[in-house]
Motif scaffolding. Structure first.
Motif, PDB file in Angstrom:
ATOM      1  N   TYR A  38       0.729  -1.219  -0.028  1.00 14.36           N
ATOM      2  CA  TYR A  38      -0.191  -0.045  -0.075  1.00 14.36           C
ATOM      3  C   TYR A  38       1.007   1.263   0.049  1.00 14.36           C
ATOM      4  N   THR A  39       0.584   2.123  -0.933  1.00 12.34           N
ATOM      5  CA  THR A  39       1.252   3.432  -1.110  1.00 12.34           C
ATOM      6  C   THR A  39       0.095   4.486  -1.205  1.00 12.34           C
ATOM      7  N   PRO A  40      -0.044   5.102  -0.110  1.00 14.59           N
ATOM      8  CA  PRO A  40      -1.360   5.936  -0.160  1.00 14.59           C
ATOM      9  C   PRO A  40      -1.133   7.166  -1.325  1.00 14.59           C
ATOM     10  N   LYS A  41      -2.117   7.923  -1.957  1.00  9.10           N
ATOM     11  CA  LYS A  41      -2.168   8.613  -2.957  1.00  9.10           C
ATOM     12  C   LYS A  41      -2.127  10.073  -2.166  1.00  9.10           C
ATOM     13  N   GLU A  42      -2.706  10.083  -1.393  1.00 11.49           N
ATOM     14  CA  GLU A  42      -2.952  11.521  -0.765  1.00 11.49           C
ATOM     15  C   GLU A  42      -1.708  11.867   0.343  1.00 11.49           C
ATOM     16  N   SER A  43      -1.407  13.057   0.377  1.00 15.82           N
ATOM     17  CA  SER A  43      -0.376  13.583   1.272  1.00 15.82           C
ATOM     18  C   SER A  43      -0.847  14.097   2.552  1.00 15.82           C
ATOM     19  N   SER A  44      -1.908  14.020   2.724  1.00 19.86           N
ATOM     20  CA  SER A  44      -2.522  14.127   4.178  1.00 19.86           C
ATOM     21  C   SER A  44      -3.654  13.316   4.497  1.00 19.86           C
ATOM     22  N   LYS A  45      -4.288  13.307   5.787  1.00 24.30           N
ATOM     23  CA  LYS A  45      -5.263  12.512   5.903  1.00 24.30           C
ATOM     24  C   LYS A  45      -6.437  13.252   6.219  1.00 24.30           C
ATOM     25  N   MET A  46      -7.568  12.631   6.530  1.00 23.88           N
ATOM     26  CA  MET A  46      -8.853  13.522   6.498  1.00 23.88           C
ATOM     27  C   MET A  46      -8.822  14.788   7.540  1.00 23.88           C
ATOM     28  N   ASP A  47      -8.138  14.611   8.508  1.00 22.78           N
ATOM     29  CA  ASP A  47      -8.145  15.644   9.850  1.00 22.78           C
ATOM     30  C   ASP A  47      -6.910  16.509   9.617  1.00 22.78           C
ATOM     31  N   GLY A  48      -6.268  16.574   8.383  1.00 21.12           N
ATOM     32  CA  GLY A  48      -4.685  17.289   8.022  1.00 21.12           C
ATOM     33  C   GLY A  48      -3.440  16.722   8.564  1.00 21.12           C
ATOM     34  N   ALA A  49      -3.705  15.426   9.177  1.00 23.49           N
ATOM     35  CA  ALA A  49      -2.689  14.973   9.730  1.00 23.49           C
ATOM     36  C   ALA A  49      -1.856  14.215   8.648  1.00 23.49           C
ATOM     37  N   ALA A  50      -0.431  14.405   8.312  1.00 28.16           N
ATOM     38  CA  ALA A  50       0.598  14.098   7.453  1.00 28.16           C
ATOM     39  C   ALA A  50       0.432  12.616   7.145  1.00 28.16           C
ATOM     40  N   GLN A  51       0.441  12.310   5.746  1.00 25.73           N
ATOM     41  CA  GLN A  51       0.269  10.933   5.471  1.00 25.73           C
ATOM     42  C   GLN A  51       1.722  10.354   5.360  1.00 25.73           C
ATOM     43  N   THR A  52       2.401   9.358   5.875  1.00 26.46           N
ATOM     44  CA  THR A  52       3.475   9.234   5.711  1.00 26.46           C
ATOM     45  C   THR A  52       3.682   7.670   4.768  1.00 26.46           C
ATOM     46  N   VAL A  53       4.768   7.391   4.232  1.00 26.66           N
ATOM     47  CA  VAL A  53       4.808   6.461   3.447  1.00 26.66           C
ATOM     48  C   VAL A  53       5.994   5.338   4.059  1.00 26.66           C
ATOM     49  N   TYR A  54       5.802   4.178   4.344  1.00 24.77           N
ATOM     50  CA  TYR A  54       6.911   3.317   4.847  1.00 24.77           C
ATOM     51  C   TYR A  54       6.650   1.835   4.391  1.00 24.77           C
ATOM     52  N   PRO A  55       7.694   0.994   4.496  1.00 20.67           N
ATOM     53  CA  PRO A  55       7.366  -0.338   4.169  1.00 20.67           C
ATOM     54  C   PRO A  55       6.573  -1.322   4.825  1.00 20.67           C
ATOM     55  N   ARG A  56       5.541  -1.934   4.622  1.00 18.81           N
ATOM     56  CA  ARG A  56       4.554  -2.548   5.244  1.00 18.81           C
ATOM     57  C   ARG A  56       3.601  -1.587   6.119  1.00 18.81           C
ATOM     58  N   LYS A  57       3.204  -0.646   5.273  1.00 20.74           N
ATOM     59  CA  LYS A  57       2.242   0.442   5.809  1.00 20.74           C
ATOM     60  C   LYS A  57       1.001  -0.517   5.980  1.00 20.74           C
ATOM     61  N   ASN A  58       0.271  -0.112   7.104  1.00 17.96           N
ATOM     62  CA  ASN A  58      -1.005  -0.703   7.499  1.00 17.96           C
ATOM     63  C   ASN A  58      -0.922  -2.074   7.842  1.00 17.96           C
ATOM     64  N   TRP A  59       0.140  -2.782   7.544  1.00 21.32           N
ATOM     65  CA  TRP A  59       0.082  -4.076   8.375  1.00 21.32           C
ATOM     66  C   TRP A  59      -0.015  -3.944   9.915  1.00 21.32           C
ATOM     67  N   SER A  60       0.236  -3.126  10.542  1.00 20.28           N
ATOM     68  CA  SER A  60       0.025  -3.074  12.061  1.00 20.28           C
ATOM     69  C   SER A  60      -1.397  -2.360  12.265  1.00 20.28           C
ATOM     70  N   SER A  61      -2.129  -2.245  11.324  1.00 22.68           N
ATOM     71  CA  SER A  61      -3.511  -1.670  11.582  1.00 22.68           C
ATOM     72  C   SER A  61      -4.754  -2.687  12.080  1.00 22.68           C
ATOM     73  N   MET A  62      -4.228  -3.781  11.900  1.00 21.04           N
ATOM     74  CA  MET A  62      -4.986  -4.953  12.505  1.00 21.04           C
ATOM     75  C   MET A  62      -4.045  -6.063  12.477  1.00 21.04           C
ATOM     76  N   VAL A  63      -3.998  -6.339  13.776  1.00 20.38           N
ATOM     77  CA  VAL A  63      -3.051  -7.833  14.016  1.00 20.38           C
ATOM     78  C   VAL A  63      -3.650  -8.484  14.807  1.00 20.38           C
ATOM     79  N   LEU A  64      -3.417  -9.968  14.598  1.00 23.09           N
ATOM     80  CA  LEU A  64      -3.849 -10.948  15.429  1.00 23.09           C
ATOM     81  C   LEU A  64      -2.380 -11.342  16.140  1.00 23.09           C
ATOM     82  N   TYR A  65      -2.251 -11.142  17.453  1.00 24.96           N
ATOM     83  CA  TYR A  65      -1.111 -11.296  18.126  1.00 24.96           C
ATOM     84  C   TYR A  65      -1.074 -12.799  18.909  1.00 24.96           C
TER      85      TYR A  65
END
Length: 253
Positions: A129-156
């Protein structure tokens, strides 16, 4: 460590046995309280197994002395780092889940638990996943990094020896790169889940001719209907329906 004040739904087959309760830790942000409540309801109302939904609130963790790091410029939510305390909060026992609050569940969480494989230290949707936007809905900066969004839902696999490294001391001092990329694990210790369990709105797509592409967990990662600018986003109707049901149940109509 007590895992906190969660909402529990029991079923007759459980007989109130806390040991069999599947713990679900949800990232909580004070700006998105409604998103958390709707996420929680969407889980509890569809669950056919005993589950406990527990908010990871930074304020509570700080008052308990479990979280003390200063917020960095790239942290778009209050749970950017505290999410990695999940195995600790689950007392390093059994399997538990972490999920962002901006997710709507459309299916029984039992289906997800049936995919658990004890060979792995954790399991997640391995997005490319590489986001197209430079910022999120509330103005927060959108960052790009390897394995982005992997940690947003995890079974531990909380009892896995490798996950015992995730102590408050480590979570408060390690870099985002170390944590979000699961650097404490080897690649073969990370299991893969179908993308429908962390369906990224605006990135993943539904094939109308393929039922297996229908999302079971809708992740409004760039902004959900609780933000005015995202009222008409994809799957907004499903979230708004869930919100209305939540309001009726809590007499907020």
């Amino acid at each position: 460590m007590n895992s906190g004040n969660g909402d529990v739904v029991h079923h007759p087959s459980d007989n109130g046995n806390q040991k069999n309760v599947f713990k679900i830790f949800v990232g909580y942000d004070t700006r998105e309280d409604l998103a958390y409540e709707v996420c929680k309801r969407s889980i509890l109302k569809r669950a056919s197994i005993p589950v406990e939904v527990i908010p990871i609130k930074q304020s509570d963790l700080r008052s308990d002395g479990l979280y003390w790091r200063e917020r960095g410029a790239t942290e778009s939510t209050e749970f950017s780092f505290s999410r990695f305390l999940t195995p600790y909060l689950a007392n390093y026992q059994g399997w538990a889940m972490f999920v962002d609050c901006d997710v709507l569940y459309t299916a029984d969480i039992k289906e997800l638990t049936e995919l658990i494989d004890d060979r792995y230290a954790l399991m997640c949707v391995q997005h490319d996943y590489t986001p197209k936007e430079s910022s999120k809905m509330d103005g927060a900066a959108q960052t790009v990094y390897p394995r982005k969004n992997w940690s947003s839902m995890v079974l531990y696999n909380c009892g896995h020896p490798k996950n015992k490294i995730l102590t408050p001391e480590l979570v408060n001092t390690q870099t985002g790169a170390f944590l979000h990329r699961f650097t404490w694990l080897e690649d073969n210790e990370i299991g893969s889940l179908p993308f429908i369990w962390n369906f990224l709105v605006g990135h993943n797509e539904v094939d109308e001719n393929d039922p297996s592409t229908q999302p079971k967990a809708i992740h409004y990662t760039t902004g959900g209907p609780w933000f005015e600018t995202c009222k008409n986003c994809e799957f907004a109707d499903l979230w708004l329906t869930e919100m209305e049901a939540y309001y009726k149940e809590t007499n907020q109509v």
